[in-house]
Design a protein around this motif. Structure first.
Motif: not given
Lengths: 96, 676
Positions: B5-8, B157-163
């Motif tokens: 995951v990139a953080l910008t 939310q990040v995990l949900a999106e990755l899933r």
């Protein structure tokens, strides 16, 4: 002297020539290369309302207020920004 | 499964706090390939697998107009992380969204973190999160990273999106208006037949970026053999669009993008839109600290205070560490000699290893303190004001407003000063500052100046020392000018800098930052310094059996060989060469070495010096000591900051050449004036 509606609000002035407290609307950015790109990316695009916020003790750089934040530019950088008067008849919010 | 995951996010949005909150202590710091910009990576665990978080540089745009932007854009477009988190400042959403929209255009799944949510209320800002999420087509999570609020939600939310991506990526299309759309359609259709410019980058986005003249995309299109085709479209349809819009295509594309962002902001955010709607406390502070009368005095007072405190608090600690290592070395030496170990090994351990480690560790207090103060200045928002009031003066010298702080710190110690150049964002400004920093006279040179001046210049001693400091500054300014107009001629210096609202720095962040900097120095520069110390030890000790550093040792022989070189500068005897060589360990060692070589110890040095030097050649020697290659630790810091051996060797060569030239000029000039 600041920006006024003489000449139908079409007369452009360089951002660097305005005094503290004066405002204007961005007409265009001169030049090319990374400075122009940077200025545009920071949100100084045509139609943006800008106010001169303050000047550094030696009159350079200048700081401007627009889009809810404050940005400082060297005078030589502010030279690239051309402004039109804000709120003249016929081009409220900036002439495009 | 493992995810990346990139953080910008924009600078000053609390991105670092968020990164720390997400990854805790599992961080790794390195450099982006081939450049000096730091690359931070961390991870957090989840039932689905490890998530690696890559912290991209703080940027305002993906426009590749600065090195930071190029790094971020290159990583996003070519390494294509599984997802990107965009950190937005909730109280200044519009500007953050400009970056978010460009991120959307890359087609990488996105989660928007609305950070600093706690500051919105006082600014009268209300954000309709659902509307924002619907308008952009991405999940929106409110956070207050410095209090760790909303971090679990964000991870979830990040995990949900990755899933399973709930918002289909690559479906976002920014409306570029009726005058640009036909042009973009035509370019996209052209590309559809020919292929991608960069694999994975939506064709529409490639067309947009080509139209706005993104240098990275232009180069990639050239490589893919598509540039000519696209340019011929621009020559016709692009020209037409330009004529009907009234300004160039780059301006037109960026103007439309901002137009979209303003539209989204207007719909999702309620606030007082008048120009005066800004936090009055920041404004009140700025009326004082950037004012015509007080702006510069306040800046000088603050930086001077920072300088004083760094060394006032740091020096006793350094002394303590020095004594500790000295005693440790002696004890170890005795112990080893007592245990029947050969002298050579005992000496190696005492002078080489323990002395070497000691000479690395002693830098920690100053680095830690300096970075504590710098982090406070930066985090509070004052650093930008300092650069604002100082820029005119520093720019006249070919430097940047922010260069002042490392230059000032250089009077204390070159090592933390070099590390302090990190506050400069543009590589050009940073490199020039780094290259001229060694000329600022650090405190280790002072004892050499004082002793020599006392011996040779009598009642003029104070003026002599002062003149050396001034000479260092003058050489630094002239060098900055020279380098700026030769080696760095092509790269412009830019200010274009945000003045963020003031806020209270968080003590945790500040200390963590300072600790990290100090620790990284020990880790990365330590090896080099240790190596240099061991080399010098070996040169002074071999052939084994000779007296340490005497005329029979390797270094003594080298000193004799190079002595004629120094004759034009007035000190063509081997002891001077050897002393300068040992000065590479630390400049004050010049004195100790001369003391040992003249057989008098540091105390009886005065008499010995008078026999060797005349006042004129002594001054030439001091000029040499002032300007020649800084100590090993400073060279190590330089290498670490530039990440380049080429520049490191250039710096060594440049400073030494300038020093030699200076010493010869002083000596020969003085002789012409009849001072010899």
């Amino acid at each position: 002297m600041g920006l006024n509606c003489d000449g139908g609000g079409k007369i452009e002035k360089r951002l660097s020539t305005l005094s503290v407290g004066e405002s204007g609307v961005v007409a265009r950015i001169e030049g090319d290369g990374s400075l122009k790109r940077r200025i545009l990316d920071m949100g100084l695009v045509p139609g943006t309302l800008v106010r001169i916020e303050r000047k550094a003790p030696l009159n350079d750089p200048v700081s401007i207020w627009f889009r809810g934040y404050e940005l400082s530019l060297r005078v030589e950088e502010a030279n690239a920004v051309l402004l039109r008067p804000a709120g003249c008849a016929g081009c409220a919010g900036g002439c495009k | 499964m493992a995810f990346t995951v990139a953080l910008t996010g924009n600078p000053n949005t609390g991105k670092t706090s968020l990164f720390n909150a997400l990854t805790g202590s599992s961080q790794h710091v390195g450099n982006w390939p081939g450049v000096t910009v730091e690359r931070k990576e961390g991870r957090f665990r989840s039932p689905e697998g490890d998530v690696t978080v890559v912290d991209l540089p703080g940027i305002y745009s993906l426009g590749a107009a600065s090195l930071d932007e190029q790094i971020a854009a290159n990583y996003l477009l070519r390494s294509r992380p599984d997802l990107a988190i965009v950190v937005a400042d909730a109280s200044n959403l519009e500007r953050s969204l400009y970056l978010a929209v460009q991120m959307l255009e890359t087609g990488i799944p996105l989660v928007l973190a609305l950070n600093m949510m706690d500051t919105t209320a006082e600014k009268g800002i209300v954000i309709d999160r659902e509307k924002l999420s619907a308008l952009l087509g991405v999940p929106v999570v409110p956070t207050v990273a410095r209090n760790r609020e909303g971090i679990d939600d964000l991870k979830g939310q990040v995990l949900a999106e990755l899933r399973e991506t709930t918002f289909p990526p690559a479906s976002f299309s920014l409306p570029y208006g009726e005058r640009l759309t036909p042009l973009l359609d035509e370019m996209e259709a052209f590309l559809r037949g020919k292929g991608e410019i960069i694999s994975g980058l939506p064709l529409r986005t490639a067309a947009v970026k080509f139209t706005e003249g993104d240098p990275d995309i232009l180069a990639a299109a050239e490589k893919a053999g598509l540039r000519e085709g696209l340019e011929s479209i621009l020559a016709v349809a692009g020209k037409e669009a330009e004529e009907s819009i009234g300004y160039d295509l780059q301006t037109a594309v960026i103007e439309r993008r901002w137009g979209f962002v303003s539209g989204v902001t207007a719909e999702a955010v309620q606030r007082d839109l008048s120009l005066k709607a800004r936090l009055s406390i920041s404004d009140k502070i700025d009326r004082v600290v950037t004012s015509r009368s007080l702006g510069l005095p306040i800046f000088f007072l603050l930086t001077w205070g920072m300088f004083r405190f760094t060394y006032a608090l740091g020096d006793p600690l350094v002394e303590l560490l020095e004594q500790l290592f000295e005693r440790l070395g002696e004890r170890a030496g005795e112990l080893l000699a007592g245990a029947g170990l050969p002298d050579i090994l005992a000496s190696f351990l005492q002078d080489g290893i323990i002395g070497g480690v000691g000479s690395v560790v002693v830098f920690f207090p100053h680095i830690f303190l300096l970075f504590t103060f710098m982090a406070i200045l930066e985090d509070s928002g004052y650093m930008a004001r300092g650069a604002f009031v100082m820029d005119r003066l520093m720019h006249m010298m070919g430097l940047h407003g922010k260069s002042f702080i490392p230059m000032l710190m250089g009077f204390g110690c070159t090592v933390p000063a070099m590390m302090g150049t990190r506050i400069l964002e543009r590589p050009r400004d940073r490199m020039i500052t780094l290259l001229v920093l060694p000329f600022m006279s650090c405190s280790a040179r002072l004892p050499v100046f004082v002793l020599f001046s006392g011996v040779f210049f009598g009642s003029w001693a104070g003026s002599a020392v002062f003149s050396l400091y001034v000479l260092g500054i003058v050489v630094a300014i002239l060098s900055a000018k020279l380098l700026g107009s030769t080696l760095f001629k092509g790269e412009s210096s830019q200010l274009v800098m945000e003045l963020p609202p003031y806020h209270l720095p968080s003590p945790g962040m500040v200390l963590r930052h300072a600790w990290e900097r100090g620790f990284l120095f020990l880790k990365k520069a330590g090896t080099f310094i240790l190596f240099a110390v061991i080399v010098v030890w070996a040169l002074a000790s071999f052939p084994w059996g000779v007296e340490y550093g005497s005329s029979g040792s390797l270094i003594g022989q080298i000193g004799q060989a190079v002595a004629p070189l120094f004759a034009p500068a007035g000190f063509g005897f081997w002891q001077a060469g050897v002393a300068l060589f040992f000065g590479f360990l630390a400049k004050e060692v010049v004195l100790g070495t001369l003391g040992a070589l003249l057989g008098a110890g540091e105390a009886g040095l005065a008499g010995g010096l008078a026999a060797l030097f005349t006042p004129l050649s002594a001054y030439a020697f001091l000029v040499m000591t002032l300007l020649y290659v800084p100590c090993a630790a400073a060279v190590a810091a330089f290498k670490r900051e530039t990440n380049s051996w080429k520049w490191t060797f250039f710096m060594i060569g440049y400073t030494t050449a300038v020093a030699y030239l200076g010493a010869v000029l002083v000596y020969q000039g003085g002789r012409l004036l009849g001072l010899g």
